[in-house]
Design a protein around this motif. Structure first.
Motif, PDB file in Angstrom:
ATOM      1  N   UNK A  20       0.859  -1.229   0.152  1.00 57.89           N
ATOM      2  CA  UNK A  20       0.008  -0.073  -0.160  1.00 57.89           C
ATOM      3  C   UNK A  20       0.769   1.208  -0.017  1.00 57.89           C
ATOM      4  N   UNK A  21       1.889   1.397   0.716  1.00 55.22           N
ATOM      5  CA  UNK A  21       2.737   2.349   0.746  1.00 55.22           C
ATOM      6  C   UNK A  21       3.547   2.576  -0.551  1.00 55.22           C
ATOM      7  N   UNK A  22       4.125   1.396  -0.939  1.00 57.96           N
ATOM      8  CA  UNK A  22       4.476   1.360  -2.227  1.00 57.96           C
ATOM      9  C   UNK A  22       3.757   1.998  -3.262  1.00 57.96           C
ATOM     10  N   UNK A  23       2.516   1.744  -3.513  1.00 58.24           N
ATOM     11  CA  UNK A  23       1.548   2.379  -4.532  1.00 58.24           C
ATOM     12  C   UNK A  23       1.418   3.975  -4.040  1.00 58.24           C
ATOM     13  N   UNK A  24       1.366   4.277  -2.915  1.00 59.11           N
ATOM     14  CA  UNK A  24       1.193   5.678  -2.687  1.00 59.11           C
ATOM     15  C   UNK A  24       2.449   6.455  -2.908  1.00 59.11           C
ATOM     16  N   UNK A  25       3.525   5.837  -2.908  1.00 54.94           N
ATOM     17  CA  UNK A  25       4.891   6.632  -3.052  1.00 54.94           C
ATOM     18  C   UNK A  25       4.708   6.925  -4.944  1.00 54.94           C
ATOM     19  N   UNK A  26       4.104   6.276  -5.515  1.00 52.60           N
ATOM     20  CA  UNK A  26       4.155   6.808  -6.954  1.00 52.60           C
ATOM     21  C   UNK A  26       2.542   7.365  -7.517  1.00 52.60           C
ATOM     22  N   UNK A  27       1.847   8.170  -6.214  1.00 56.00           N
ATOM     23  CA  UNK A  27       0.713   8.384  -6.526  1.00 56.00           C
ATOM     24  C   UNK A  27       0.752   9.900  -6.229  1.00 56.00           C
ATOM     25  N   UNK A  28      -0.383  10.772  -6.987  1.00 57.86           N
ATOM     26  CA  UNK A  28      -0.306  12.193  -6.638  1.00 57.86           C
ATOM     27  C   UNK A  28      -1.667  12.492  -6.925  1.00 57.86           C
ATOM     28  N   UNK A  37       0.007  -2.086  -8.418  1.00 58.05           N
ATOM     29  CA  UNK A  37       0.333  -1.928  -9.647  1.00 58.05           C
ATOM     30  C   UNK A  37      -0.823  -0.855 -10.088  1.00 58.05           C
ATOM     31  N   UNK A  38      -0.641  -0.553 -11.517  1.00 59.84           N
ATOM     32  CA  UNK A  38      -1.497   0.507 -12.121  1.00 59.84           C
ATOM     33  C   UNK A  38      -1.484   0.315 -13.385  1.00 59.84           C
ATOM     34  N   UNK A  73      -3.155   3.500   5.195  1.00 61.79           N
ATOM     35  CA  UNK A  73      -2.819   2.419   4.302  1.00 61.79           C
ATOM     36  C   UNK A  73      -2.260   1.051   5.515  1.00 61.79           C
ATOM     37  N   UNK A  74      -1.926   1.513   6.538  1.00 58.17           N
ATOM     38  CA  UNK A  74      -1.488   0.742   7.841  1.00 58.17           C
ATOM     39  C   UNK A  74      -2.741   0.233   8.636  1.00 58.17           C
ATOM     40  N   UNK A  75      -3.871   1.107   8.430  1.00 60.93           N
ATOM     41  CA  UNK A  75      -5.029   0.925   9.292  1.00 60.93           C
ATOM     42  C   UNK A  75      -5.802  -0.236   8.536  1.00 60.93           C
ATOM     43  N   UNK A  76      -5.688  -0.061   6.936  1.00 61.16           N
ATOM     44  CA  UNK A  76      -6.514  -1.026   6.194  1.00 61.16           C
ATOM     45  C   UNK A  76      -5.525  -2.286   6.307  1.00 61.16           C
ATOM     46  N   UNK A  77      -4.215  -2.295   6.043  1.00 64.02           N
ATOM     47  CA  UNK A  77      -3.514  -3.444   6.352  1.00 64.02           C
ATOM     48  C   UNK A  77      -3.815  -4.478   7.781  1.00 64.02           C
ATOM     49  N   UNK A  85      -5.900   5.209  -7.330  1.00 65.47           N
ATOM     50  CA  UNK A  85      -4.505   5.385  -7.749  1.00 65.47           C
ATOM     51  C   UNK A  85      -3.998   4.076  -8.123  1.00 65.47           C
ATOM     52  N   UNK A  86      -4.605   2.822  -8.113  1.00 69.44           N
ATOM     53  CA  UNK A  86      -4.219   1.439  -8.355  1.00 69.44           C
ATOM     54  C   UNK A  86      -4.861   0.521  -7.632  1.00 69.44           C
ATOM     55  N   UNK A  87      -4.154  -0.685  -7.492  1.00 66.39           N
ATOM     56  CA  UNK A  87      -4.765  -2.014  -6.888  1.00 66.39           C
ATOM     57  C   UNK A  87      -3.503  -2.475  -5.913  1.00 66.39           C
ATOM     58  N   UNK A  88      -4.030  -3.180  -4.716  1.00 62.06           N
ATOM     59  CA  UNK A  88      -3.010  -3.533  -3.921  1.00 62.06           C
ATOM     60  C   UNK A  88      -3.411  -4.991  -3.572  1.00 62.06           C
ATOM     61  N   UNK A  89      -2.582  -5.923  -3.164  1.00 61.04           N
ATOM     62  CA  UNK A  89      -2.838  -7.270  -2.947  1.00 61.04           C
ATOM     63  C   UNK A  89      -2.079  -7.873  -1.987  1.00 61.04           C
TER      64      UNK A  89
END
Length: 223
Positions: free
Chosen positions: A124-132, A203-204, A152-156, A185-189
């Motif tokens: 989740x944090x990885x995706x955020x780092x490439x989001x704006x 990814x996105x 992202x931590x609360x969701x995880x 912003x994309x997806x997380x799994x």
């Protein structure tokens, strides 16, 4: 997770004094890991790259990321081009060593146990780092990123919550269950494997539904 990051593929160009790790040094960081690395399986035929590893205070490699597809970039879509401009198409696989809570080898502290939630948070944090977000200026992005990192931590930490669904994807050819969520912003799994690691991915522009994961037998394919 109390680790530091060693950036690889996303780092700026090497300084003249050689302080940035070379390609060989970057690969060596991955080779130090006491666990197998995972990436997309052979069905993916696009470019692959090393990204970064996370190390504990005693220098042990704890987790790391391998990139697939376009090199992700941080950009504000509102100012970078028209709304029709294609976004980056990428998927990043995060491998996290599975271990219980334990003391550092030098006796100076203790590392938290890792879990599927650890992989979900890192992804989740990885995706955020490439989001704006659209129409957000530079002055506000740091505050937004801090807030979203906490979210992202609360969701995880609540993988059984309503924000997550279940997705079945192959891992080493075996159907495996993953926690999955999408955002603007994309997806997380995130899931786990039988090889002593947890898997996260984000990814996105590339659908997660057609992906498969496998142990990386030759890391030079990413370097």
């Amino acid at each position: 997770m109390e680790t530091t990051q060693r950036a690889v593929a996303q780092a700026p160009a090497a300084e003249e004094d050689g302080s940035r790790p070379s390609g060989r040094r970057a690969l060596d960081d991955y080779l130090l890991a006491p666990f197998p690395w995972y990436g997309l399986d052979a069905a993916f035929t696009g470019p692959r790259r090393l990204m970064q590893v996370g190390v504990s205070a005693d220098g042990t490699v704890e987790h790391g990321s391998l990139g697939h597809g376009d090199e992700p970039t941080v950009r504000n879509e509102f100012v970078s081009g028209s709304p029709e401009e294609p976004r980056d198409k990428f998927a990043v696989v995060v491998t996290v060593a599975a271990h219980p809570e334990r003391r550092l080898s030098d006796g100076t502290g203790q590392l938290e146990a890792t879990s599927v939630s650890s992989a979900a948070w890192l992804a989740g944090v990885g995706l955020l780092s490439f989001s704006w977000p659209l129409q957000m200026d530079h002055a506000l992005r740091d505050d937004w990123l801090e807030q979203q990192t906490e979210t992202a931590w609360v969701l995880a930490d609540d993988l059984s919550g309503p924000e997550w669904t279940t997705l079945t994807l192959p891992v080493d050819g075996v159907p495996s269950s993953f926690h999955y969520r999408e955002s603007e912003f994309g997806w997380v799994l995130a899931g786990t494997t039988s090889r002593g690691v947890h898997l996260g991915a984000y990814g996105r522009g590339m659908s997660a539904y057609g992906l498969g994961f496998a142990v990386v037998e030759d890391l030079t394919a990413y370097s």
